[in-house]
Design a protein around this motif. Sequence first.
Motif, PDB file in Angstrom:
ATOM      1  N   ARG A   1      87.944  93.379  30.852  1.00  0.00           N
ATOM      2  CA  ARG A   1      87.753  93.730  31.778  1.00  0.00           C
ATOM      3  C   ARG A   1      86.408  94.250  32.083  1.00  0.00           C
TER       4      ARG A   1
ATOM      5  N   LYS B   1      86.350  97.789  32.579  1.00  0.00           N
ATOM      6  CA  LYS B   1      86.958  99.191  32.497  1.00  0.00           C
ATOM      7  C   LYS B   1      85.698 100.233  32.023  1.00  0.00           C
TER       8      LYS B   1
ATOM      9  N   TYR C   1      84.431  86.688  41.822  1.00  0.00           N
ATOM     10  CA  TYR C   1      85.598  87.676  40.877  1.00  0.00           C
ATOM     11  C   TYR C   1      86.743  87.552  40.780  1.00  0.00           C
ATOM     12  N   ASP C   2      87.125  87.063  40.159  1.00  0.00           N
ATOM     13  CA  ASP C   2      88.743  86.114  39.573  1.00  0.00           C
ATOM     14  C   ASP C   2      90.162  87.196  40.895  1.00  0.00           C
ATOM     15  N   ARG C   3      90.163  88.452  40.827  1.00  0.00           N
ATOM     16  CA  ARG C   3      91.450  89.276  41.702  1.00  0.00           C
ATOM     17  C   ARG C   3      90.766  88.963  43.475  1.00  0.00           C
TER      18      ARG C   3
ATOM     19  N   ASN D   1      79.401  90.188  41.087  1.00  0.00           N
ATOM     20  CA  ASN D   1      80.491  90.532  40.121  1.00  0.00           C
ATOM     21  C   ASN D   1      80.310  88.815  39.796  1.00  0.00           C
TER      22      ASN D   1
ATOM     23  N   THR E   1      87.080  87.922  28.807  1.00  0.00           N
ATOM     24  CA  THR E   1      87.475  87.682  30.346  1.00  0.00           C
ATOM     25  C   THR E   1      87.788  85.671  30.233  1.00  0.00           C
TER      26      THR E   1
ATOM     27  N   ALA F   1      82.083  91.755  29.417  1.00  0.00           N
ATOM     28  CA  ALA F   1      81.916  93.217  30.165  1.00  0.00           C
ATOM     29  C   ALA F   1      81.618  93.916  28.565  1.00  0.00           C
TER      30      ALA F   1
END
Length: 430
Positions: free
Chosen positions: A37, A39, A141-143, A191, A379, A399
């Motif tokens: 991720r 972060k 973006y996966d989310r 992203n 990821t 990432a």
Amino acid sequence: MASYPKMSAEERAAELSEVRARYAAIQAMRLSLNMARGKPAPAQLDLSTPLLTILQAREDCFSEDGTDCRNYGVIDGIPEAKRLMTRLLDDEPGNVFVFGNASLTIMHDAIARCLDFGCLGSAPWSALDGPVRFLCPVPGYDRHFAILEQFGIEMIPVPMTATGPDMDEVERIAGSDESVKGIWCVPKYSNPTGITYSDETVRRLAKMACAAADFRIFWDNAYCVHHLYPEPELQDSVLDIGIACMEAGNPDRYLKFASTSKITFPGAGVAAMAASPANIAEAKRLCGAQMIGHDKLNQLRHARFLPSEEALAAHMDAQADIIRPKFQLVERILDEELGGLEIASWTDPRGGYFVSFDGLPGTAARTVQLAKEAGVILTDAGATWPYGMDPKDANIRIAPTMPTLEELEQAMVAFCCCAKMAALEALEQR
């Protein structure tokens, strides 16, 4: 060294043997590195430590309009927080609705409101006959994709280009299919590609003919101030979708989102939505049954910690100083290890949190699995596509922000070894 595709079968077999030996040596190192991720690193979080003590007494807890931020009320945010979020949303305070700590929550709830109540008098999306569909630029973006999948909204992939989503495809689909209700956009340092939309792309999104009158652009401005370089000439800029929509005669088409999640503390930041006055009024009316007001103390903390455009820029320059060497290291190792082999390409972004890597078709899942077995978590392959299904099995999101430079170098050397092995195995099977 010759490129892998141009090697003879014997040369590739010899190279694969050497790569496998190198991979075994990496496994013996027993790495334990997680790059799954985007972060912030602890050093980035340390920059925001003053937030924890910025309010220390009763008199610190009142906003400029006299609101006691310890108490109930002010559903759409205190004035200082609205001003702060306008710097991330390119809008006016009156068009900003300040919510809680995460823009992802706001986007999720905005989709839910469209499904339950429609948009400015349109039929609720959930009440329509047949499916509801959304355009999804890929890789993406996966989310964003997870929100749509949870609500049962069908996702239509649209290729990303160097200037944003393929607008010929976007216009063709949105203009011909009434079930297509919106599009996800990460317009700046996208992203995972790092692409910034061109002015032409923004204007075409704003003015395009849509079969659905309630078509909505979900404009996730997540990386709006996340430059890697302090020099203005090395920073991308993006045309404001709100102005473009107003000029095109579609003032209600967009919903803009942003947060301080990667600016201060993820999970303890401030998030907001900007939209037309009509959309904001509708959101306030509908949200009135859901909340009385969000954490105004946190809004006040952030407003005082980042009180001006200059303070925000200085804070983000300090962030960039921490992560820029990591992106430079990723570029250097990819070039040293994979340059000229004709098995991969990758982005070299000027901002954001990710590098987008494309290996040979059919190798992404194998590369990620090999990396995992070598102690490097990436990821999931396919995560940058709807339903986790990359049709080419080629894209991997890198990432680099969380690890230290030493850890990142180990991880990238291991990653490149895995990419080589996966590519040689694939070529051997052809």
